[in-house]
Enzyme design. Structure first.
Site, mmCIF file in Angstrom:
data_model
loop_
_atom_site.group_PDB
_atom_site.id
_atom_site.type_symbol
_atom_site.label_atom_id
_atom_site.label_comp_id
_atom_site.label_asym_id
_atom_site.label_seq_id
_atom_site.Cartn_x
_atom_site.Cartn_y
_atom_site.Cartn_z
ATOM 1 N N SER A 1 0.812 -1.216 0.000
ATOM 2 C CA SER A 1 0.000 0.000 0.000
ATOM 3 C C SER A 1 0.849 1.272 0.000
ATOM 4 C CB SER A 1 -0.933 0.002 1.206
ATOM 5 O OG SER A 1 -0.187 -0.198 2.384
ATOM 6 N N ASP B 1 -2.860 6.132 12.132
ATOM 7 C CA ASP B 1 -2.093 5.399 11.128
ATOM 8 C C ASP B 1 -0.777 6.136 10.900
ATOM 9 O OD1 ASP B 1 -0.923 4.428 8.830
ATOM 10 O OD2 ASP B 1 -2.785 4.352 7.660
ATOM 11 N N HIS C 1 1.055 4.942 6.709
ATOM 12 C CA HIS C 1 0.737 5.569 5.420
ATOM 13 C C HIS C 1 0.908 7.083 5.480
ATOM 14 C CE1 HIS C 1 -1.352 1.664 5.409
ATOM 15 N NE2 HIS C 1 -0.909 1.643 4.169
#
Ligand SMILES: *[C@@H]1O[C@H](CO)[C@@H](O)[C@H](O)[C@H]1NC(C)=O
Ligand SMILES: *[C@@H]1O[C@H](CO)[C@@H](O)[C@H](O)[C@H]1NC(C)=O
Ligand SMILES: *[C@@H]1O[C@H](CO)[C@@H](O)[C@H](O)[C@H]1NC(C)=O
Ligand SMILES: *[C@@H]1O[C@H](CO)[C@@H](O)[C@H](O)[C@H]1NC(C)=O
Ligand SMILES: *[C@@H]1O[C@H](CO)[C@@H](O)[C@H](O)[C@H]1NC(C)=O
Length: 434
Positions: free
Chosen positions: A168, A413, A416
């Site tokens: 990702s 998070d 990311h």
């Protein structure tokens, strides 16, 4: 997509919460983070006190040799007209430098202007109130990093297929690149097709495509598309890459990455041969050991399949995580939550960047026949504790509620990156080498 997300909802009760401080290379359980269409990436940060920056033994020698040439390089002419005058990819150590705040340089896109961004990284849409993180520019010490030129980049890609392969984080770099060029392309001259593992953006008048292929471990695993939320259930076929690699054939420019999925903190269940031989025949290996075997599998495929005269090969080095605020001496911090400034300490290297993995990539690449160009983003990104999505993200397809945002220990998070943001700089580096 929606159906897929629903199917992949893991049981809520499995979300681990506790953070246990442990010393010297012990593991700290951090929690489960949602990876969009990919399910859950269970992640443990390591606290390894031996991770002080090591002296740059052979590194410093190389740099000295290059000092004199870098002055000459500034005089290189811009023969290609792509804004890259003064940049010599062989002598520039792009990863040595500093972040400089420059509010006069606007990002090339926003998360409302670019239609191709995932909600996961659309921080402004998701409510991020501060904006400074979008205005830092990376300045290498001894060379000038060319500004990203959308038309110049599209010209480089004319008649070519470019494919990002990996996890990702790699998808973030792919989306960033598309968003940086897409506003220069008329609406009827571009298209996007998103697939579960293979997605393709096309710039028609350039006959160019910018693609993404999902292979978080590069090699095959039982958790590629049908994500196993519990890392204990994941088994890797460390000697097998063909199932994914058949999609990489015929691509002109390949950009790989793989890191964060190896860092679940548990042993990696590594299987030789096919799953049909029984899923019990695996060995449990330490991450760097399993990573080396898998990367050699990948390297063998590359060396036996790729014609270096036709295909260029890049590898994006590991994207750091910022799970432990004590790394940057913020004892009261909660991971990267509320961080709005980069770390200013020169050569800062947090526990979210595993040097052993960096070293495996370098040593495997050195022995390859096909040359690998590195997009060396690790040190650059290590400073950017402010660049992560934090609580301005989504979980299971929904933007975090205010309640969830108020619980950063569980929901922030710090893997990311917001877009626009730090991956735009990765692509600026990539463009310089393209
Ligand atoms: C900020 O960017 C502008 C435009 O590229 C440039 O002219 C200026 O020198 C930059 N300022 C700093 C402090 O780097
Ligand atoms: C378009 O690009 C593909 C490779 O991506 C190439 O095979 C094809 O010949 C190109 N077509 C034209 C008209 O240039
Ligand atoms: C690549 O091109 C060079 C020079 O044209 C040639 O000597 C070499 O054999 C080619 N390599 C491959 C793998 O075709
Ligand atoms: C986060 O920042 C806001 C605004 O600066 C502040 O009010 C709040 O107390 C901070 N929260 C934590 C947990 O540090
Ligand atoms: C990448 O950068 C690091 C410094 O962060 C350096 O030690 C390493 O040698 C570089 N790797 C490559 C392959 O250039």
């Amino acid at each position: 997509m929606k159906m897929l997300l629903d199917k992949m909802k893991p049981p809520r009760s499995k979300l681990p919460l506790s953070i246990v401080a442990v010393v010297v290379c012990a593991f700290t359980f951090i929690g489960a983070l949602y990876i969009e269409d990919a399910g859950y990436l269970n992640f443990k940060a390591k606290s390894c006190s031996k991770q002080e920056p090591t002296p740059h033994s052979h590194e410093s020698k190389r740099v000295e040799q290059n000092v004199s040439s870098s002055v000459e390089d500034d005089l290189l002419e811009d023969v290609d007209g792509d804004g890259k005058e003064g940049f010599d990819p062989d002598s520039c150590r792009v990863y040595r430098g500093k972040w400089v705040f420059n509010a006069s340089v606007e990002p090339l896109y926003s998360d409302t202007s670019c239609p191709y961004l995932d909600r996961q990284v659309s921080c402004v849409k998701n409510g991020r109130p501060d904006s400074d993180y979008r205005y830092w520019e990376w300045q290498p010490d001894n060379c000038i990093l060319p500004r990203f030129d959308p038309i110049g980049a599209l010209e480089k890609l004319r008649g070519k297929r470019l494919m990002f392969v990996g996890d990702s984080l790699q998808r973030g770099q792919w989306e960033s690149l598309i968003c940086m060029v897409e506003s220069s392309i008329p609406a009827d001259q571009k298209s996007m097709r998103r697939g579960r593992s293979h997605s393709v953006f096309k710039a028609k008048e350039y006959n160019a495509s910018i693609e993404f292929y999902w292979a978080p471990f590069l090699v095959e695993s039982n958790s590629d598309l049908h994500i196993k939320p519990d890392p204990n259930d994941r088994i890797l076929r460390v000697d097998s890459v063909f199932k994914h690699a058949k999609y990489w054939v015929g691509v002109d420019i390949l950009v790989f990455n793989s890191y964060v999925w190896w860092m679940s903190g548990l042993k990696i269940k590594s299987l030789w041969g096919s799953f049909a031989n029984g899923e019990d025949g695996y060995e449990e290996l330490d991450a760097p050991v399993a990573y080396r075997i898998a990367l050699k599998t990948w390297a063998n495929w590359v060396d036996s399949t790729i014609d270096p005269n036709k295909t260029r090969l890049f590898f994006t080095t590991l994207s750091p995580t910022h799970m432990r605020s004590v790394d940057w001496h913020n004892k009261k911090g909660i991971r990267c939550y509320n961080e709005t400034q980069p770390v200013m300490e020169k050569n800062f290297w947090g526990t979210g960047s595993d040097r052993r993995i960096m070293d495996v990539v370098t040593s495997v690449a050195e022995r390859m026949k096909v040359p690998v160009s590195f997009i060396n983003i690790t040190q650059i990104s290590n400073y950017r504790k402010d660049g992560h999505a934090s609580v301005y993200t989504e979980t299971q397809g929904e933007v975090l509620t205010d309640e969830q945002k108020a619980d950063p220990l569980r929901y922030a998070d710090c893997i990311h990156w917001c877009l626009p943001g730090v991956p735009d700089t990765w692509n600026r580096v990539f463009y310089a080498y393209l």
